[in-house]
Design a protein around this motif. Structure first.
Motif, PDB file in Angstrom:
ATOM      1  N   ASP A 142      -1.647   0.777  -2.975  1.00  0.00           N
ATOM      2  CA  ASP A 142      -2.151   2.160  -3.255  1.00  0.00           C
ATOM      3  C   ASP A 142      -0.825   3.221  -3.105  1.00  0.00           C
ATOM      4  O   ASP A 142      -0.461   4.034  -3.543  1.00  0.00           O
ATOM      5  N   MET A 143       0.745   2.076  -3.005  1.00  0.00           N
ATOM      6  CA  MET A 143       1.979   3.294  -2.734  1.00  0.00           C
ATOM      7  C   MET A 143       2.866   2.986  -4.171  1.00  0.00           C
ATOM      8  O   MET A 143       2.908   1.652  -4.007  1.00  0.00           O
ATOM      9  N   ARG A 172      -1.482  -3.364   0.115  1.00  0.00           N
ATOM     10  CA  ARG A 172      -2.315  -2.912  -0.572  1.00  0.00           C
ATOM     11  C   ARG A 172      -2.892  -2.322  -2.485  1.00  0.00           C
ATOM     12  O   ARG A 172      -3.435  -2.280  -2.672  1.00  0.00           O
ATOM     13  N   ALA A 195       0.174   0.057   2.614  1.00  0.00           N
ATOM     14  CA  ALA A 195      -0.176   1.071   1.215  1.00  0.00           C
ATOM     15  C   ALA A 195       0.484   0.168   0.273  1.00  0.00           C
ATOM     16  O   ALA A 195       0.228  -0.273  -0.627  1.00  0.00           O
ATOM     17  N   ARG A 198       2.754   2.955   5.893  1.00  0.00           N
ATOM     18  CA  ARG A 198       3.499   2.862   4.510  1.00  0.00           C
ATOM     19  C   ARG A 198       3.715   1.258   3.778  1.00  0.00           C
ATOM     20  O   ARG A 198       3.569   1.311   2.941  1.00  0.00           O
TER      21      ARG A 198
END
Length: 72
Positions: A53-54, A51, A48, A45
């Motif tokens: 992405d979340m 990056r 993510a 997490r």
């Protein structure tokens, strides 16, 4: 004592005491085996989020939604 009675008593506590009780319960429920099982998920997490992405959500909105759900 029933879960309903516990929940009612919990919400009658001042916010600082609620937070302290939750902290105590969370810490007391954690052990090395639990941490080892959860570590890969936590790391994934964090990666993510870093990056992009979340999506993260505003804490006030999250806690507001939690309060609504707990009162049902």
């Amino acid at each position: 004592m029933s879960i309903t009675a516990l929940r009612t008593a919990f919400f009658q506590l001042p916010a600082t005491e609620q937070a302290a009780l939750l902290d105590d319960l969370i810490v007391a429920s954690c052990d090395a085996a639990w941490e080892a099982r959860l570590a890969p998920e936590m790391e994934a997490r964090v990666d993510a989020v870093q990056r992009g992405d979340m999506a993260l959500h505003d804490g006030d909105n999250v806690f507001g939604e939690m309060r609504i759900r707990l009162r049902r």
